[in-house]
Write an enzyme that holds these catalytic residues in place. Structure first.
Site, PDB file in Angstrom:
ATOM      1  N   SER A 185      48.488 -78.791-160.835  1.00 39.73           N
ATOM      2  CA  SER A 185      49.529 -79.777-160.564  1.00 39.73           C
ATOM      3  C   SER A 185      49.308 -81.044-161.392  1.00 39.73           C
ATOM      4  O   SER A 185      49.210 -80.979-162.620  1.00 39.73           O
ATOM      5  CB  SER A 185      49.565 -80.072-159.059  1.00 39.73           C
ATOM      6  OG  SER A 185      50.726 -80.770-158.702  1.00 39.73           O
ATOM      7  N   ASP A 348      58.415 -73.403-157.600  1.00 34.26           N
ATOM      8  CA  ASP A 348      57.258 -72.965-156.810  1.00 34.26           C
ATOM      9  C   ASP A 348      57.213 -73.635-155.444  1.00 34.26           C
ATOM     10  O   ASP A 348      56.185 -73.671-154.804  1.00 34.26           O
ATOM     11  CB  ASP A 348      55.957 -73.206-157.583  1.00 34.26           C
ATOM     12  CG  ASP A 348      55.651 -74.683-157.822  1.00 34.26           C
ATOM     13  OD1 ASP A 348      56.372 -75.549-157.289  1.00 34.26           O
ATOM     14  OD2 ASP A 348      54.682 -74.974-158.542  1.00 34.26           O
ATOM     15  N   HIS A 380      53.364 -73.352-154.907  1.00 33.22           N
ATOM     16  CA  HIS A 380      52.644 -74.336-155.710  1.00 33.22           C
ATOM     17  C   HIS A 380      51.146 -74.332-155.414  1.00 33.22           C
ATOM     18  O   HIS A 380      50.324 -74.280-156.337  1.00 33.22           O
ATOM     19  CB  HIS A 380      53.230 -75.727-155.424  1.00 33.22           C
ATOM     20  CG  HIS A 380      52.723 -76.806-156.321  1.00 33.22           C
ATOM     21  ND1 HIS A 380      53.034 -76.885-157.659  1.00 33.22           N
ATOM     22  CD2 HIS A 380      51.910 -77.870-156.071  1.00 33.22           C
ATOM     23  CE1 HIS A 380      52.456 -77.941-158.198  1.00 33.22           C
ATOM     24  NE2 HIS A 380      51.755 -78.550-157.254  1.00 33.22           N
TER      25      HIS A 380
END
Length: 410
Positions: A185, A348, A380
């Site tokens: 991320s 996601d 995610h």
């Protein structure tokens, strides 16, 4: 963050770390976590507190993130006051609140990214790290982590990046091989910012490749929603109360959707009186009563706007096919109410595909290879848990990827 995020960290999925151990010769690896992805500690000597039950002075550091006890009634007010940052428009930098000293524990070690709390109740990178150990890695030696103060955007982190550079050089010298950098991320955005500052000669010598997992290359609409009406981190908290802390960070404005990923007329926030697009960010910050956010976004927007190629080989992994917010619709209560409707697209569940897939652009912008690996149906956070993702990471580190993947040639 959403409820599934918190369920996953409390009860990490069982992954291939439980499989038979097969040892390999492995290259050095550094993990850079995402937003909220490592512990923070605090020491207090405050001139005042928001409630008489809040600690005012402490003799030693204690856990600020993540300590579930702080989210109890009254405790949450103390936590917000300790977590908040103070922005200086003249310098363009943030500092802690008066009397608050914070630090990031465990730089160069994995423990503060494996579990976010000292009781090891909230797992983050533990599944992945244990999987790597079973491959032949050794914690704090061949696999290390580079945690940071995730409240701040990368442009405020010069000292951190100096430490990261030294860690990379140390591992390259120790093991005689260039280092893999794995970011999840926002951690991938940190890596990109870091590599942008390094000369190509240095990157060629010290960095083997970047492995990005769910990188918001073009920002994420969820950051706008967090700044508007708060994000309760998947906990039983009032989002508007948590918003007070979230609006003091520079990392949230830094990750606003970029023009590269979205048409200029795409509506991110819709209200009865105005529809906010990329071109309306200044008005948006004015209307929600958070003008510091505009200045902080201005300070850091160039990285996402330009999205320069990193100048090293890239393995860009991301989830697809999961409903992901792209527009939040509010009623007359905006910005002090929760959205009444959310429009979704593929992604996601946190970052949309048109943001995640921007790494494809680098194929034509650098000589180093760019491999794009889509993970259908993967959320995610699950990209650091899910078996298929972990096997892809294993193949990359063992240099089997080119024989097993074809997507990078498309």
């Amino acid at each position: 963050m959403t409820l599934p995020w918190f369920i996953n960290v409390l009860f990490p999925p069982v992954g291939p770390e439980d499989a038979n151990v097969v040892q390999y010769e492995v290259p050095p690896l550094i993990i850079v976590p995402g937003h909220t992805g490592n512990r923070l500690e605090v020491k207090l000597k405050k001139p005042a507190v928001v409630h008489w039950l809040c600690l005012r002075n402490t003799n030693r550091f204690f856990t600020l993130w993540l300590n579930l006890n702080t989210f109890l009634p009254i405790g949450i007010d103390c936590w917000i006051d300790n977590m908040r940052l103070v922005y200086n428009r003249t310098t363009g930098r943030n500092t802690n609140a008066p009397g608050v000293m914070t630090r990031v524990p465990g730089f160069g070690k994995t423990h503060s990214v494996e579990y976010l709390d000292t009781l090891k109740l909230t797992g983050y990178f533990h599944t992945l790290v244990q999987f790597l150990v079973n491959m032949g890695y050794t914690r704090d030696e061949t696999v290390r982590a580079a945690p940071y103060d995730w409240r701040m955007a990368a442009y405020e982190q010069e000292e951190y990046f100096d430490k990261l550079k030294k860690l990379i050089e140390e591992m390259q010298v120790t093991y005689g091989k260039p280092v893999y950098l794995l970011g999840h991320s926002m951690g991938s955005m940190y890596i990109l910012h870091f590599l942008k500052q390094q000369p190509q000669e240095w990157k060629d010598k010290f960095v083997q490749a970047v492995i990005s997992l769910g990188a918001p290359w073009g920002g994420t609409v969820k950051s706008l929603a967090a700044l508007t009406s708060g994000d309760n981190y998947g906990l039983a908290l009032d989002p508007l109360k948590v918003r007070d802390q979230q609006r003091t960070t520079s990392s949230n404005p830094w990750l606003l959707p970029s023009r590269r990923a979205w048409p200029e007329d795409h509506i991110f926030i819709s209200t009865p009186t105005y529809n906010y697009t990329y071109n309306d960010y200044r008005l948006f910050f004015t209307d929600i009563g958070y003008e510091d956010g505009w200045h902080q976004w201005q300070n850091g927007k160039d990285l996402l706007s330009d999205l320069p190629p990193p100048g090293v080989e890239v393995y860009c992994l991301y989830g697809t096919g999961v409903p992901t917010p792209v527009t939040y619709v509010y009623d007359e209560g905006f910005p002090s109410s929760q959205p009444v409707r959310i429009v979704y697209s593929s992604g996601d569940n946190t970052v949309s595909k048109n943001s995640l897939s921007l790494c494809r652009e680098w194929k034509d912008q650098q000589k180093q290879k760019v491999h794009v690996i889509e993970l259908p149906g993967t959320l995610h956070l699950d990209q650091i848990y899910e078996n298929h993702a972990l096997k892809n990471i294993q193949n990359i580190l063992l240099q089997n990827h080119s024989r097993q993947q074809t997507d990078s040639r498309r």
